[in-house]
Design a protein around this motif. Structure first.
Motif, short mmCIF file in Angstrom:
data_model
loop_
_atom_site.label_atom_id
_atom_site.label_comp_id
_atom_site.label_asym_id
_atom_site.label_seq_id
_atom_site.Cartn_x
_atom_site.Cartn_y
_atom_site.Cartn_z
N PRO A 18 -35.36 78.08 76.12
CA PRO A 18 -35.07 79.37 76.76
C PRO A 18 -35.87 79.64 78.02
O PRO A 18 -35.47 80.47 78.83
N LYS A 19 -36.97 78.94 78.24
CA LYS A 19 -37.78 79.18 79.44
C LYS A 19 -37.40 78.25 80.60
O LYS A 19 -37.89 78.43 81.71
N LEU A 46 -28.58 89.01 75.82
CA LEU A 46 -27.71 88.44 76.85
C LEU A 46 -27.93 89.13 78.19
O LEU A 46 -27.99 88.48 79.23
N LYS A 47 -28.09 90.47 78.19
CA LYS A 47 -28.35 91.21 79.43
C LYS A 47 -29.62 90.71 80.10
O LYS A 47 -29.67 90.51 81.30
N LYS A 48 -30.66 90.50 79.30
CA LYS A 48 -31.93 90.03 79.86
C LYS A 48 -31.81 88.60 80.37
O LYS A 48 -32.41 88.24 81.37
#
Length: 68
Positions: A18-19, A46-48
């Motif tokens: 994820p990073k 998802l927005k982030k």
């Protein structure tokens, strides 16, 4: 008459990382790899995920080596 040049940069999340996000430039029908962005922390929703790569501070970018 002014000329406008635009490049589309595509950011794709590295699977199960994820990073880490891969950056590429879209040129006609092909993609030119730029490098990998390492974010400071993991986005949750998802927005982030959509907004996170553009938010400050500027993430660390590692170029893709040409010797593969």
């Amino acid at each position: 008459m002014p000329t406008v040049l635009q490049n589309v940069i595509v950011a794709e999340q590295v699977p199960r990382k994820p990073k880490l996000w891969k950056l590429s430039v879209r040129r006609h029908a092909s993609m030119l790899p730029l490098g990998v962005v390492q974010l400071g922390s993991s986005p949750g929703s998802l927005k982030k995920k959509l907004a996170f790569p553009t938010a400050p501070p500027i993430p660390k970018i590692s170029p893709i080596s040409s010797a593969s």
